[in-house]
Design an enzyme around this catalytic site. Structure first.
Site, PDB file in Angstrom:
ATOM      1  N   TYR A  44      15.765 145.193   7.805  1.00 39.04           N
ATOM      2  CA  TYR A  44      14.520 144.510   7.444  1.00 39.04           C
ATOM      3  C   TYR A  44      14.044 144.873   6.036  1.00 39.04           C
ATOM      4  O   TYR A  44      13.232 144.182   5.449  1.00 39.04           O
ATOM      5  CB  TYR A  44      13.400 144.841   8.443  1.00 39.04           C
ATOM      6  N   LYS A  48      26.155 149.893  16.930  1.00 41.14           N
ATOM      7  CA  LYS A  48      27.253 148.934  17.054  1.00 41.14           C
ATOM      8  C   LYS A  48      28.424 149.510  16.263  1.00 41.14           C
ATOM      9  O   LYS A  48      28.954 148.894  15.321  1.00 41.14           O
ATOM     10  CB  LYS A  48      26.786 147.560  16.513  1.00 41.14           C
ATOM     11  N   ASP A  64      25.024 145.805  22.616  1.00 41.89           N
ATOM     12  CA  ASP A  64      25.165 144.698  23.574  1.00 41.89           C
ATOM     13  C   ASP A  64      25.168 145.224  25.004  1.00 41.89           C
ATOM     14  O   ASP A  64      24.529 144.675  25.899  1.00 41.89           O
ATOM     15  CB  ASP A  64      26.409 143.837  23.272  1.00 41.89           C
ATOM     16  N   ASP A 113      13.935 146.689  17.733  1.00 46.27           N
ATOM     17  CA  ASP A 113      13.019 145.553  17.831  1.00 46.27           C
ATOM     18  C   ASP A 113      13.366 144.729  19.071  1.00 46.27           C
ATOM     19  O   ASP A 113      12.502 144.393  19.892  1.00 46.27           O
ATOM     20  CB  ASP A 113      13.191 144.705  16.551  1.00 46.27           C
ATOM     21  N   ASP A 130      11.477 144.848  23.053  1.00 45.05           N
ATOM     22  CA  ASP A 130      10.892 143.666  23.688  1.00 45.05           C
ATOM     23  C   ASP A 130      11.490 143.431  25.074  1.00 45.05           C
ATOM     24  O   ASP A 130      10.787 143.020  25.996  1.00 45.05           O
ATOM     25  CB  ASP A 130      11.068 142.420  22.809  1.00 45.05           C
TER      26      ASP A 130
END
Ligand code: NAD
Length: 355
Positions: free
Chosen positions: A143, A189, A221, A245, A249
């Site tokens: 980001y 990852k 994942d 992030d 959620d």
């Protein structure tokens, strides 16, 4: 008596002021009960600050936030300001205070509350007793990484982490795990991303300082799948900004209502900004039906992390639990058997249980 702690309230927009009112009420009551000296003040942030002060957060508010011991935020944004240019939107106020206070660690607990298991979209047995904490790196990664560019036929961003950025967030995660179930799952990852391979190496190094904490690494994942399949396997989850992030959620729906979830964003000295995970809920603003418990539990987090006072933190959490066990509920968490209460009645009930 020790010097009093100053807490800055930034109620913001929509239901923010309604929530902040209840959080403030509980803060003042519990502080008095435990002889903990606090003083509070409030300032504007978000859309209301744009309307009244010309920017989503003023320099003087930032200065007061820097001088305060902790900050409570209600929420920012709403349809009234949606058409503004991105650079002038209410959300800029939140981004600015996060970066000015160097709040690099975002902590989001997710738990199953007694009596609310049926409000989750997952089966009761999957979430009963759930209590996990996601530690997300908040000021680095993709980001913020440069270079970044959008061209007519391609675009790119940069996911970059330095040793010190990973070390400091890993420290927060290991320390949190030490205070909880001593299990840490670092999510990355690493099978395809170099930045994740680097992240994993540093987390392994930091882990040597915390031999009691059982560390595992999980690909993002798989972690997303495990969070909905068997969330109770987790204690603390550590992740980069982007992965955190998304995972936080997912974890927020595990406990049923977004109106129940608190969060903390901390700096190197555990000074922080405490806020509910939810937004300003314009659809219910001004109706006195918003659930103030995420805000109230954010005050519990303030005592736990910034003031290192587990006693007061637990006192608030237990009071919330008792109110729920007695069947009281705001509309978002109510079922046919609930005793429906307003926002301020819910705050009063928590205080009643603290007595
Ligand atoms: P939201 O969280 O505000 O609302 C989503 C849904 O959850 C709505 O139906 C709302 O009524 C309900 N809800 C949220 N909090 C509740 C509570 N305490 N009690 C009962 N019900 C509650 O998300 P949204 O609708 O996507 O966003 C609304 C506005 O909030 C937007 O302007 C958005 O930018 C802003 N927002 C701000 C923050 C923040 O300040 N940290 C975070 C997210 C969204």
């Amino acid at each position: 008596m020790s010097k009093s702690k100053h807490i800055l309230f930034l109620p913001g927009d929509g239901i923010g002021p309604e929530i902040s009112n209840e959080a403030n009420k509980v803060l003042l009551y519990v502080s008095q009960k435990h002889d903990f000296d606090v003083e509070v003040s409030d300032r504007l942030i978000g859309g209301i600050a744009i309307d009244e002060e010309g920017s989503p957060i003023s320099d003087s508010t930032i200065e007061i936030a820097k001088e305060s011991d902790a900050v409570f935020l209600g929420g920012v944004g709403g349809p009234k300001w949606d058409s503004l240019e991105p650079a002038n939107k209410p959300e800029k106020g939140l981004l600015k205070i996060r970066s000015e206070l160097d709040l690099f660690a975002n902590l989001r607990p997710s738990m199953a509350f007694p009596g609310l298991e049926d409000t989750s979209s997952l089966k009761k047995e999957v979430i009963e007793g759930l209590n996990i904490l996601i530690v997300r790196e908040l000021t680095g990664g993709i980001y913020f990484g440069t270079p970044r560019e959008i061209k007519s036929d391609s675009a790119f961003n940069t996911m970059i982490y330095s040793t010190s950025e990973v070390e400091r967030i890993a420290e927060v995660a290991f320390k949190s795990a030490m205070k909880r179930g001593k299990k840490l799952c670092s999510v990355d990852k690493a099978n395809v991303l170099e930045v994740s391979e680097f992240w994993r190496g540093i987390v392994n190094k930091v882990s040597k300082k915390y031999p009691e904490v059982k560390l595992e690494h999980m690909l993002v994942d798989n972690a997303a799948m495990q969070l909905v399949q068997n969330p109770k396997q987790f204690d603390v989850i550590l992740s980069s900004n982007l992965f955190g992030d998304i995972l936080s959620d997912i974890s927020s729906i595990l406990s049923g209502s977004i109106g129940m979830l608190p969060s903390a964003s901390l700096d190197l000295n555990s000074k922080g900004l405490f806020e509910p995970v939810h937004g300003t809920a314009p659809d219910i603003a001004g109706k006195s039906i918003a659930n103030p418990l995420a805000g109230i539990l954010s005050i519990a987090m303030m005592f736990k992390y910034t003031f290192a006072n587990e006693t007061i933190s637990l006192d608030i959490e237990n009071a919330v639990e008792k109110v729920l066990k007695d069947g009281f509920a705001t509309r978002d968490i109510a079922n046919e058997k609930s005793k429906l209460v307003s926002t301020s009645e819910m705050g009063d009930l928590v205080i009643e249980k603290l007595k």
